[in-house]
Design a protein around this motif. Sequence first.
Motif, PDB file in Angstrom:
ATOM      1  N   ARG A  19       7.816 -23.262   5.028  1.00 44.16           N
ATOM      2  CA  ARG A  19       7.754 -22.974   6.453  1.00 44.16           C
ATOM      3  C   ARG A  19       6.557 -22.077   6.720  1.00 44.16           C
ATOM      4  O   ARG A  19       6.489 -20.958   6.212  1.00 44.16           O
ATOM      5  CB  ARG A  19       9.023 -22.280   6.930  1.00 44.16           C
ATOM      6  N   TRP A  36      -1.151 -27.080  14.623  1.00 44.43           N
ATOM      7  CA  TRP A  36      -1.480 -26.929  13.209  1.00 44.43           C
ATOM      8  C   TRP A  36      -2.440 -28.040  12.803  1.00 44.43           C
ATOM      9  O   TRP A  36      -2.229 -29.213  13.159  1.00 44.43           O
ATOM     10  CB  TRP A  36      -0.227 -26.995  12.341  1.00 44.43           C
ATOM     11  N   ALA A  49       0.040 -31.306  13.936  1.00 42.19           N
ATOM     12  CA  ALA A  49       1.058 -31.286  14.992  1.00 42.19           C
ATOM     13  C   ALA A  49       0.621 -30.364  16.113  1.00 42.19           C
ATOM     14  O   ALA A  49      -0.109 -29.390  15.879  1.00 42.19           O
ATOM     15  CB  ALA A  49       2.401 -30.824  14.437  1.00 42.19           C
ATOM     16  N   ASN A  58       5.990 -32.390  21.883  1.00 40.05           N
ATOM     17  CA  ASN A  58       5.359 -32.283  20.576  1.00 40.05           C
ATOM     18  C   ASN A  58       4.595 -33.552  20.267  1.00 40.05           C
ATOM     19  O   ASN A  58       4.905 -34.628  20.780  1.00 40.05           O
ATOM     20  CB  ASN A  58       6.419 -32.082  19.475  1.00 40.05           C
ATOM     21  N   TYR A  60       2.901 -35.422  16.632  1.00 43.45           N
ATOM     22  CA  TYR A  60       2.744 -35.358  15.181  1.00 43.45           C
ATOM     23  C   TYR A  60       1.807 -36.454  14.693  1.00 43.45           C
ATOM     24  O   TYR A  60       1.825 -37.572  15.204  1.00 43.45           O
ATOM     25  CB  TYR A  60       4.098 -35.540  14.478  1.00 43.45           C
ATOM     26  N   PHE A  68       7.799 -33.161   9.072  1.00 47.78           N
ATOM     27  CA  PHE A  68       7.378 -31.852   9.582  1.00 47.78           C
ATOM     28  C   PHE A  68       7.938 -31.634  10.978  1.00 47.78           C
ATOM     29  O   PHE A  68       8.085 -32.581  11.758  1.00 47.78           O
ATOM     30  CB  PHE A  68       5.854 -31.760   9.661  1.00 47.78           C
ATOM     31  N   ILE A  70       7.355 -28.903  14.290  1.00 49.72           N
ATOM     32  CA  ILE A  70       6.653 -27.774  14.892  1.00 49.72           C
ATOM     33  C   ILE A  70       7.559 -27.132  15.944  1.00 49.72           C
ATOM     34  O   ILE A  70       8.290 -27.834  16.658  1.00 49.72           O
ATOM     35  CB  ILE A  70       5.311 -28.215  15.512  1.00 49.72           C
ATOM     36  N   LEU A  81       5.695 -24.169  11.475  1.00 47.89           N
ATOM     37  CA  LEU A  81       5.639 -25.539  10.980  1.00 47.89           C
ATOM     38  C   LEU A  81       6.591 -25.637   9.798  1.00 47.89           C
ATOM     39  O   LEU A  81       6.312 -25.084   8.734  1.00 47.89           O
ATOM     40  CB  LEU A  81       4.220 -25.934  10.569  1.00 47.89           C
ATOM     41  N   TYR A  94      -4.025 -25.035   5.683  1.00 46.80           N
ATOM     42  CA  TYR A  94      -3.440 -25.270   7.000  1.00 46.80           C
ATOM     43  C   TYR A  94      -3.903 -24.182   7.968  1.00 46.80           C
ATOM     44  O   TYR A  94      -3.793 -22.988   7.669  1.00 46.80           O
ATOM     45  CB  TYR A  94      -1.915 -25.286   6.897  1.00 46.80           C
ATOM     46  N   CYS A  96      -3.914 -22.638  11.978  1.00 47.55           N
ATOM     47  CA  CYS A  96      -3.230 -22.539  13.259  1.00 47.55           C
ATOM     48  C   CYS A  96      -4.278 -22.504  14.379  1.00 47.55           C
ATOM     49  O   CYS A  96      -5.366 -21.940  14.197  1.00 47.55           O
ATOM     50  CB  CYS A  96      -2.403 -21.251  13.258  1.00 47.55           C
TER      51      CYS A  96
END
Length: 123
Positions: A19, A36, A49, A58, A60, A68, A70, A81, A94, A96
Amino acid sequence: QVQLVESGGGLVQAGGSLRLSCAASGSILSINHMGWYRQAPGKQRELVAIISSSGSTNYYADSVKGRFTISRDNAKNTVYLQMNSLKPEDTAVYYCNADRVKVVAGTVYLEVWGQGTLVTVSS
Protein backbone atom coordinates in the motif's frame (compact mmCIF):
# COMPACT_ATOMS: atom_id res chain seq x y z
CA GLN A 1 5.55 25.67 -1.23
CA VAL A 2 3.71 22.38 -1.74
CA GLN A 3 5.37 19.03 -1.27
CA LEU A 4 4.26 15.47 -1.95
CA VAL A 5 5.90 12.70 0.03
CA GLU A 6 5.38 9.07 -0.96
CA SER A 7 5.89 6.08 1.29
CA GLY A 8 5.14 2.37 1.37
CA GLY A 9 7.37 1.06 -1.36
CA GLY A 10 9.60 -1.95 -0.90
CA LEU A 11 10.41 -5.48 -1.95
CA VAL A 12 7.59 -8.01 -2.22
CA GLN A 13 7.17 -11.44 -3.78
CA ALA A 14 4.91 -11.96 -6.77
CA GLY A 15 1.32 -12.32 -5.64
CA GLY A 16 1.89 -10.10 -2.62
CA SER A 17 0.48 -6.71 -1.72
CA LEU A 18 1.73 -3.24 -0.91
CA ARG A 19 0.00 0.00 0.00
CA LEU A 20 1.51 3.27 -1.16
CA SER A 21 0.70 6.58 0.50
CA CYS A 22 1.30 10.12 -0.71
CA ALA A 23 0.81 13.04 1.65
CA ALA A 24 0.64 16.61 0.43
CA SER A 25 1.79 19.44 2.70
CA GLY A 26 1.90 23.23 2.53
CA SER A 27 -1.16 25.21 3.71
CA ILE A 28 -3.39 23.50 1.17
CA LEU A 29 -6.97 24.56 0.54
CA SER A 30 -7.85 22.13 -2.21
CA ILE A 31 -6.42 19.65 -4.69
CA ASN A 32 -8.02 18.72 -7.99
CA HIS A 33 -7.36 15.19 -9.15
CA MET A 34 -4.50 13.10 -7.81
CA GLY A 35 -2.77 10.22 -9.45
CA TRP A 36 -0.09 7.60 -9.42
CA TYR A 37 2.43 7.09 -12.21
CA ARG A 38 5.28 4.66 -12.53
CA GLN A 39 8.52 4.38 -14.41
CA ALA A 40 10.26 1.07 -14.94
CA PRO A 41 13.97 0.91 -15.82
CA GLY A 42 14.51 1.90 -19.43
CA LYS A 43 10.86 2.81 -19.96
CA GLN A 44 8.83 5.99 -20.06
CA ARG A 45 6.73 7.13 -17.15
CA GLU A 46 3.18 5.81 -17.44
CA LEU A 47 -0.11 6.57 -15.77
CA VAL A 48 -1.28 3.95 -13.28
CA ALA A 49 -4.41 5.46 -11.73
CA ILE A 50 -6.18 8.78 -11.21
CA ILE A 51 -8.83 9.81 -8.72
CA SER A 52 -11.09 12.85 -8.93
CA SER A 53 -11.21 15.58 -6.30
CA SER A 54 -14.28 14.08 -4.63
CA GLY A 55 -13.02 10.53 -4.94
CA SER A 56 -16.11 9.52 -6.88
CA THR A 57 -14.38 8.95 -10.21
CA ASN A 58 -11.36 6.74 -10.84
CA TYR A 59 -9.35 5.71 -13.86
CA TYR A 60 -6.99 2.76 -14.08
CA ALA A 61 -4.51 1.62 -16.66
CA ASP A 62 -5.57 -1.68 -18.20
CA SER A 63 -2.48 -3.37 -16.81
CA VAL A 64 -3.58 -2.79 -13.20
CA LYS A 65 -7.38 -2.98 -13.41
CA GLY A 66 -8.82 -5.37 -10.86
CA ARG A 67 -5.56 -5.50 -8.89
CA PHE A 68 -4.91 -1.89 -7.81
CA THR A 69 -7.24 0.48 -5.98
CA ILE A 70 -6.74 4.23 -5.67
CA SER A 71 -8.36 6.20 -2.85
CA ARG A 72 -7.92 9.54 -1.12
CA ASP A 73 -8.54 11.22 2.21
CA ASN A 74 -9.12 14.91 1.59
CA ALA A 75 -8.98 15.74 5.29
CA LYS A 76 -5.39 14.49 5.29
CA ASN A 77 -4.53 15.61 1.72
CA THR A 78 -3.39 12.06 1.13
CA VAL A 79 -3.83 9.63 -1.75
CA TYR A 80 -3.32 5.88 -1.50
CA LEU A 81 -2.64 3.05 -3.91
CA GLN A 82 -3.50 -0.44 -2.73
CA MET A 83 -1.65 -2.91 -4.90
CA ASN A 84 -2.67 -6.56 -4.79
CA SER A 85 -1.61 -9.61 -6.81
CA LEU A 86 1.64 -7.90 -7.68
CA LYS A 87 3.61 -9.09 -10.68
CA PRO A 88 7.29 -8.71 -11.54
CA GLU A 89 6.27 -6.33 -14.34
CA ASP A 90 4.87 -3.96 -11.69
CA THR A 91 8.45 -3.26 -10.62
CA ALA A 92 9.06 0.47 -10.99
CA VAL A 93 9.50 3.76 -9.23
CA TYR A 94 6.01 4.99 -8.35
CA TYR A 95 5.34 8.72 -8.40
CA CYS A 96 2.48 10.65 -6.89
CA ASN A 97 0.99 13.59 -8.78
CA ALA A 98 -1.37 16.36 -7.67
CA ASP A 99 -3.21 18.61 -10.11
CA ARG A 100 -4.09 22.25 -9.37
CA VAL A 101 -3.14 22.53 -5.73
CA LYS A 102 -4.58 25.72 -4.22
CA VAL A 103 -2.92 27.11 -1.10
CA VAL A 104 -3.98 29.63 1.52
CA ALA A 105 -1.95 32.45 -0.05
CA GLY A 106 -4.00 32.10 -3.23
CA THR A 107 -1.36 30.48 -5.38
CA VAL A 108 -2.40 27.54 -7.53
CA TYR A 109 0.29 25.01 -8.32
CA LEU A 110 -0.72 23.47 -11.60
CA GLU A 111 1.14 20.20 -11.18
CA VAL A 112 3.14 18.82 -8.27
CA TRP A 113 5.18 15.61 -8.23
CA GLY A 114 6.56 13.52 -5.41
CA GLN A 115 10.09 12.19 -5.33
CA GLY A 116 9.05 8.60 -6.02
CA THR A 117 9.08 5.34 -4.11
CA LEU A 118 10.58 2.12 -5.43
CA VAL A 119 8.47 -1.02 -5.71
CA THR A 120 10.29 -4.24 -6.51
CA VAL A 121 8.38 -7.44 -7.16
CA SER A 122 10.42 -10.63 -7.19
CA SER A 123 9.37 -13.73 -9.11
